[in-house]
Design an enzyme around this catalytic site. Structure first.
Site, PDB file in Angstrom:
ATOM      1  N   LYS A 113      44.686  41.989  13.735  1.00 15.44           N
ATOM      2  CA  LYS A 113      45.486  41.435  12.648  1.00 15.44           C
ATOM      3  C   LYS A 113      45.928  42.530  11.690  1.00 15.44           C
ATOM      4  O   LYS A 113      47.029  42.492  11.158  1.00 15.44           O
ATOM      5  CB  LYS A 113      44.666  40.366  11.901  1.00 15.44           C
ATOM      6  CG  LYS A 113      44.659  39.038  12.623  1.00 15.44           C
ATOM      7  CD  LYS A 113      43.800  38.017  11.917  1.00 15.44           C
ATOM      8  CE  LYS A 113      42.339  38.225  12.213  1.00 15.44           C
ATOM      9  NZ  LYS A 113      41.481  37.180  11.643  1.00 15.44           N
ATOM     10  N   GLU A 163      38.826  34.338  10.572  1.00 13.98           N
ATOM     11  CA  GLU A 163      38.920  34.754   9.181  1.00 13.98           C
ATOM     12  C   GLU A 163      40.384  34.546   8.784  1.00 13.98           C
ATOM     13  O   GLU A 163      41.285  35.061   9.454  1.00 13.98           O
ATOM     14  CB  GLU A 163      38.544  36.239   9.066  1.00 13.98           C
ATOM     15  CG  GLU A 163      38.434  36.707   7.644  1.00 13.98           C
ATOM     16  CD  GLU A 163      38.041  38.176   7.537  1.00 13.98           C
ATOM     17  OE1 GLU A 163      38.262  38.742   6.471  1.00 13.98           O
ATOM     18  OE2 GLU A 163      37.532  38.750   8.521  1.00 13.98           O
ATOM     19  N   ARG A 217      36.405  41.446  24.296  1.00 12.24           N
ATOM     20  CA  ARG A 217      37.674  41.111  23.651  1.00 12.24           C
ATOM     21  C   ARG A 217      38.787  41.110  24.679  1.00 12.24           C
ATOM     22  O   ARG A 217      38.774  41.899  25.613  1.00 12.24           O
ATOM     23  CB  ARG A 217      38.056  42.179  22.611  1.00 12.24           C
ATOM     24  CG  ARG A 217      37.196  42.278  21.420  1.00 12.24           C
ATOM     25  CD  ARG A 217      37.744  43.362  20.485  1.00 12.24           C
ATOM     26  NE  ARG A 217      38.781  42.828  19.618  1.00 12.24           N
ATOM     27  CZ  ARG A 217      38.513  42.108  18.537  1.00 12.24           C
ATOM     28  NH1 ARG A 217      37.285  41.835  18.199  1.00 12.24           N
ATOM     29  NH2 ARG A 217      39.490  41.658  17.782  1.00 12.24           N
TER      30      ARG A 217
HETATM   31  P1  ATP Z   1      41.144  41.015  14.320  1.00  8.25           P
HETATM   32  O1  ATP Z   1      40.527  42.333  14.660  1.00  8.25           O
HETATM   33  O2  ATP Z   1      42.452  40.804  14.977  1.00  8.25           O
HETATM   34  O3  ATP Z   1      41.188  40.752  12.842  1.00  8.25           O
HETATM   35  P2  ATP Z   1      38.862  39.404  14.391  1.00  8.25           P
HETATM   36  O4  ATP Z   1      37.851  39.357  15.470  1.00  8.25           O
HETATM   37  O5  ATP Z   1      38.494  40.072  13.128  1.00  8.25           O
HETATM   38  O6  ATP Z   1      40.194  39.951  14.986  1.00  8.25           O
HETATM   39  P3  ATP Z   1      38.576  36.741  13.489  1.00  8.25           P
HETATM   40  O7  ATP Z   1      39.534  35.905  12.747  1.00  8.25           O
HETATM   41  O8  ATP Z   1      37.365  37.194  12.800  1.00  8.25           O
HETATM   42  O9  ATP Z   1      39.382  37.978  14.044  1.00  8.25           O
HETATM   43  O10 ATP Z   1      38.214  36.052  14.872  1.00  8.25           O
HETATM   44  C1  ATP Z   1      38.031  34.689  15.112  1.00  8.25           C
HETATM   45  C2  ATP Z   1      37.450  34.531  16.481  1.00  8.25           C
HETATM   46  O11 ATP Z   1      38.361  35.009  17.460  1.00  8.25           O
HETATM   47  C3  ATP Z   1      36.174  35.328  16.626  1.00  8.25           C
HETATM   48  O12 ATP Z   1      35.211  34.549  17.282  1.00  8.25           O
HETATM   49  C4  ATP Z   1      36.586  36.507  17.454  1.00  8.25           C
HETATM   50  O13 ATP Z   1      35.539  36.962  18.234  1.00  8.25           O
HETATM   51  C5  ATP Z   1      37.727  35.944  18.294  1.00  8.25           C
HETATM   52  N1  ATP Z   1      38.647  37.008  18.669  1.00  8.25           N
HETATM   53  C6  ATP Z   1      39.382  37.775  17.844  1.00  8.25           C
HETATM   54  N2  ATP Z   1      40.077  38.699  18.540  1.00  8.25           N
HETATM   55  C7  ATP Z   1      39.785  38.502  19.841  1.00  8.25           C
HETATM   56  C8  ATP Z   1      40.177  39.134  21.059  1.00  8.25           C
HETATM   57  N3  ATP Z   1      41.024  40.156  21.074  1.00  8.25           N
HETATM   58  N4  ATP Z   1      39.662  38.658  22.215  1.00  8.25           N
HETATM   59  C9  ATP Z   1      38.820  37.621  22.199  1.00  8.25           C
HETATM   60  N5  ATP Z   1      38.407  36.987  21.099  1.00  8.25           N
HETATM   61  C10 ATP Z   1      38.868  37.417  19.926  1.00  8.25           C
HETATM   62 MG    MG Z   2      37.675  39.948  11.424  1.00  3.61          MG
END
Ligand code: ATP
Ligand code: MG
Length: 570
Positions: free
Chosen positions: A273, A39, A263
């Site tokens: 983020k 995202e 994660r």
């Molecule tokens: P955040 O909570 O930091 O915003 P998010 O999962 O909302 O993380 P996205 O941009 O939606 O962030 O994630 C893009 C991809 O990265 C998704 O497939 C997500 O599962 C993966 N991802 C994000 N954070 C992690 C993590 N800590 N470990 C493994 N994969 C992750």
């Molecule tokens: Mg997200």
């Protein structure tokens, strides 16, 4: 965790590989397609790096490809700055995506899908408020109930949905919901929202839309449109899988499948983020690329290498249960790679002057780029046969590190002391003859003699010394600023502590040494080069460097001082 233990953990990545191998063996797919779906609401961090290495790694291993898809279904939080940084970070990590998409590219198609569901009697427009919907939903132990809007005819739903799209209603006035099962034990199956009204400008689609699909109605459908075979996400999406499958089944579209892994969490930092944005906004750090941040851009600025990060991801693998990975392990992988590629250089942080009283200059080559009393040569990297050498000027006035001299040394002090000898790296053996002090009794200069026959590589002196010190020639040295970094947080898992995570910030995480003395070859230091300052650590040029001031970041220490400290405190 030590290096030996790491190997065993490699196995944990196998559950996804096993699934893929079975699918390929059964002929379910001819090749695999994965996607990385960030995202664009922040910079990528180490958790994303894990997901990137996983998705791109699998498609590479099994012959297939990975798409980059910006999950931009939420118009409010997204920004082009983030889109650009995400692209840059993935490329820097060493991966190439096949197709670049935006979930918003599919808005027309998703709208059509919603109409298909309405026509099948599987979706309806609901006028209830968010509170009413929540209240009617029941609880995990109590079934929910449908309201009067769920009885609307297909025609009425089609018309209302078209009016929602046309902008006839205000935010929150109506939603589109799937008709599934208000008694399902899975709360997400209790007539979940598919569309909401949001009169907001979108960075890709502008003002075309005022209804936006919910994550669950965009993600799986986007996967399916792209014919993603293995849609890999993190564990919090386990409950969403049933809905993911339901929507694909009812729409009769390409059967993408969702798989989940834990994660990645790293010790002594936060990895969301939202929290990282707070650190940036509240100025606890100097932007998203602050070298202390667990962001890819921060790690890059600090001097971490893509090779080291990829190695870390490979070694740790993935798990099915959440845990916290020791950041020391990441540093171990970075250190291992830097040892292979870093150019060795000498830099004195806290200088003590050494005068070589018996030194007579040996005129250097007239063509030499640096005018020197004598030009010595030293290898760039003993770990690299092709690393080459560099010239280092020597003279009768040198700096050594203050801590490398002791007036009254303990027994095992192999550095310099009155009457003792040491070798100067790539130069000569010297002996400390006299200690000069100022009025306050502070040592300000050492008068030494050198052994002319002891030149490194050509030593016929027959003298053996235990210590080797780094040094620079006073008149040839250049100055630079050094930034030393420590953990950004004082506790292993700031997010699980009581109160606000920001209370656990380590206020001493940045230490600046404003003037250090470096050998002159560093004048031509480049941003993409990595350096080992002998006995000091691994360093890289920071972007704050200007024509009048060089700035170096310490990427990582030479040895794992952290692990030692932990042992001691146990
Ligand atoms: P955040 O909570 O930091 O915003 P998010 O999962 O909302 O993380 P996205 O941009 O939606 O962030 O994630 C893009 C991809 O990265 C998704 O497939 C997500 O599962 C993966 N991802 C994000 N954070 C992690 C993590 N800590 N470990 C493994 N994969 C992750
Ligand atoms: Mg997200």
């Amino acid at each position: 965790m030590m290096a030996e233990e790491l190997k065993k953990d490699e196995k944990s990545s196998n559950f996804l590989e096993e699934i893929i191998e079975t699918d390929l063996a059964n002929g379910k797919y001819k090749s695999i397609v994965t996607r990385f779906p960030p995202e664009p609401n922040g910079y990528l961090h180490m958790g994303h790096a894990t997901s990137i290495c996983l998705n791109f790694g699998l498609s590479k291993k099994y012959g297939g490809y990975t798409n980059l898809r910006f999950d931009d279904t939420n118009p409010v939080t997204e920004d082009v700055e983030y889109v650009d940084s995400i692209r840059e970070d993935i490329k820097w990590l060493g991966f190439e995506w096949k197709n670049e998409h935006y979930a918003s590219d599919y808005f027309d198609q998703l709208y059509e899908y919603a109409v298909v569901l309405i026509n099948k009697g599987l979706a309806y427009v609901d006028d209830s408020t968010a509170e009413d919907i929540a209240e009617q939903k029941g609880t995990p132990t109590q079934p929910g109930r449908r309201n009067k809007y769920s009885d609307r005819s297909i025609e009425e739903n089609l018309q209302l949905f078209a009016e929602m799209k046309a902008g006839k209603y205000k935010d929150g006035e109506k939603t589109l919901r799937a008709r599934i099962d208000m008694e399902s034990p899975n709360m997400l199956m209790r007539d979940p929202l598919l569309y909401r009204i949001k009169h907001a400008h979108h960075h890709q689609t502008g003002d075309k839309w005022c209804i936006y699909p919910m994550y669950d109605f965009a993600h799986g459908q986007s996967d399916s449109i792209e014919k993603v075979t293995h849609s890999i996400c993190t564990l919090e999406f386990v409950p969403h899988r049933e809905l993911y499958d339901w929507l694909i089944e009812k729409l009769e579209i390409f059967p993408s499948k969702q798989y989940e892994f834990a994660r990645r969490n790293l010790s002594y930092t936060v990895m969301s983020k939202r929290k990282l944005l707070q650190l940036v906004n509240d100025k606890h750090v100097d932007g998203w690329d602050d070298p202390r941040m667990p962001t890819i851009s921060g790690m890059r600025r600090r001097g971490y290498t893509p090779e080291g990060i990829r190695e870390f991801c490979d070694r740790v693998g993935i798990a099915k249960r959440e845990n916290i990975t020791d950041v020391g392990l990441l540093e171990f992988c970075i250190r291992e790679h830097l040892n292979k590629v870093a150019l060795r250089r000498m830099v004195v942080f806290d200088p003590l002057k050494v005068v070589i009283t018996n030194y007579k200059s040996v005129a250097a080559d007239a063509d030499a780029t640096i005018s020197a009393d004598e030009m010595l040569v030293s290898e760039n990297n003993p770990e690299d046969d092709k690393g080459g050498t560099r010239d280092i000027p020597f003279s009768n006035e040198l700096y050594i590190e203050k801590e490398d001299f002791m007036e009254n040394p303990p027994k095992k002090f192999f550095r310099l002391a009155p009457g003792k000898m040491v070798r100067l790296k790539s130069a000569y053996i010297i002996k400390c003859d006299e200690v000069i002090k100022d009025d306050k009794g502070e040592v300000v200069e050492l008068r030494c003699s050198y052994i002319p026959e002891s030149q490194s590589g050509n030593d016929t002196s027959g003298i053996n010394v235990k210590g080797t010190l780094h040094w620079v020639s006073v008149k040839h040295a250049i100055t630079a600023e050094i930034r030393l970094y420590d953990r950004l947080f004082k506790v292993e898992d700031p997010s699980s502590e009581e109160g606000d995570f920001k209370e656990y910030i380590n206020s001493d995480s940045l230490q600046t040494v404003t003037t250090v003395y470096a050998e002159p070859s560093l004048k031509s230091a480049k941003f993409d080069e990595r350096y080992q300052f002998l006995r000091k650590g691994y360093f890289t040029l920071d972007k704050d460097t200007s024509p009048s001031r060089m700035v170096f970041n310490r990427t990582v220490t030479l040895k794992d001082g952290w692990a030692k400290e932990q042992l001691r405190s146990q």
